[in-house]
Design an enzyme around this catalytic site. Structure first.
Site, PDB file in Angstrom:
ATOM      1  N   CYS A   1       0.833  -1.211   0.000  1.00 16.05           N
ATOM      2  CA  CYS A   1       0.000   0.000   0.000  1.00 16.05           C
ATOM      3  C   CYS A   1       0.865   1.256   0.000  1.00 16.05           C
ATOM      4  O   CYS A   1       0.545   2.237  -0.680  1.00 16.05           O
ATOM      5  CB  CYS A   1      -0.937  -0.007   1.202  1.00 16.05           C
ATOM      6  SG  CYS A   1      -2.100  -1.376   1.208  1.00 16.05           S
TER       7      CYS A   1
ATOM      8  N   ARG B   1      -8.442  -4.508  -2.284  1.00 14.37           N
ATOM      9  CA  ARG B   1      -7.581  -3.732  -3.175  1.00 14.37           C
ATOM     10  C   ARG B   1      -8.316  -3.582  -4.505  1.00 14.37           C
ATOM     11  O   ARG B   1      -7.945  -4.168  -5.512  1.00 14.37           O
ATOM     12  CB  ARG B   1      -6.214  -4.410  -3.363  1.00 14.37           C
ATOM     13  CG  ARG B   1      -5.146  -3.435  -3.900  1.00 14.37           C
ATOM     14  CD  ARG B   1      -3.796  -4.111  -4.116  1.00 14.37           C
ATOM     15  NE  ARG B   1      -3.194  -4.620  -2.920  1.00 14.37           N
ATOM     16  CZ  ARG B   1      -2.572  -3.896  -1.990  1.00 14.37           C
ATOM     17  NH1 ARG B   1      -2.493  -2.599  -2.126  1.00 14.37           N
ATOM     18  NH2 ARG B   1      -2.044  -4.458  -0.924  1.00 14.37           N
TER      19      ARG B   1
END
Length: 219
Positions: A56, A133
């Site tokens: 991330c 995601r």
């Protein structure tokens, strides 16, 4: 403070391309926002599994460095995860201190998973939020035009996000479609014929079903 408005109450249904993006109001690192605030321009809404994680972090650094390229396409970025606002703020500071990059877009807090479940970012059967995601390309009318989903272990491609956005805008501008791997300036394809007469006029062309032309908008 996440508030899903009435149109977003269809959480049991699966969102599909062409559906209105469920509206919500939520706290972000840049204040309280409504998704509808972004009407009139493109929006890329994307989820990430957790703050302070390596994949991330790499995405947020890359997206911030490319933020001017999204802006050039009149597109805003909006991130969301289950972490709290205070976790987001701490992570932003850590990214700035470690990479000399100041995250340039809002990050939504979604600790109750209301937004994540409304968008299908996480299944009702999932034991945690680590699978989130997902990326949603939302047009100026608030319609979901494309969706991409990756597992938590694989980072997104910022170049692919930009490519998809540019392709969506290109096909909206003219009656064309884009081929495999298309990038701005590449040849575009013409849609297939919709009537018999037009088709028969090109029967001697062996590529009548795959008609390309130079992109007149190139440059």
């Amino acid at each position: 403070m996440n508030d899903m408005t009435a149109p977003a109450a269809r959480v049991a249904e699966t969102l599909q391309i062409g559906d209105p993006a469920p509206n919500f109001q939520a706290r972000t690192t840049m204040g309280v926002i409504n998704l509808s605030d972004f009407r009139g321009r493109w929006l890329v809404l994307f989820s990430h599994p957790a703050d302070f994680t390596p994949v991330c972090t790499s995405e947020f650094v890359a997206l911030t460095r490319a933020s001017d390229r999204f802006e050039a396409l009149d597109c805003a970025l909006l991130a969301v995860s289950v972490d709290s606002l205070y976790s987001h703020l701490g992570w932003i500071k850590a990214i700035r201190d470690a990479f000399d990059v100041t995250v340039s877009f809002p990050i939504v807090e979604d600790p109750s998973l209301i937004i994540g479940r409304a968008y299908g970012m996480i299944s009702d059967r999932s034991p945690d939020a680590a699978t989130m995601r997902s990326t949603y390309f939302i047009d100026p009318e608030g319609i979901i035009r494309a969706m991409i989903c990756y597992p938590a272990t694989i980072g997104r491609s910022v170049e692919e996000m930009l490519r998809v956005l540019a392709a969506l805008q290109r096909v909206d501008a003219d009656n064309v479609v884009t081929p495999e791997g298309w990038h701005p300036g590449d040849d575009v394809l013409l849609p297939p014929h919709q009537d018999q007469a037009a088709l028969l006029r090109e029967i001697d062309d062996p590529r009548w079903f795959h008609r390309s032309q130079a992109d007149r908008k190139a440059g």
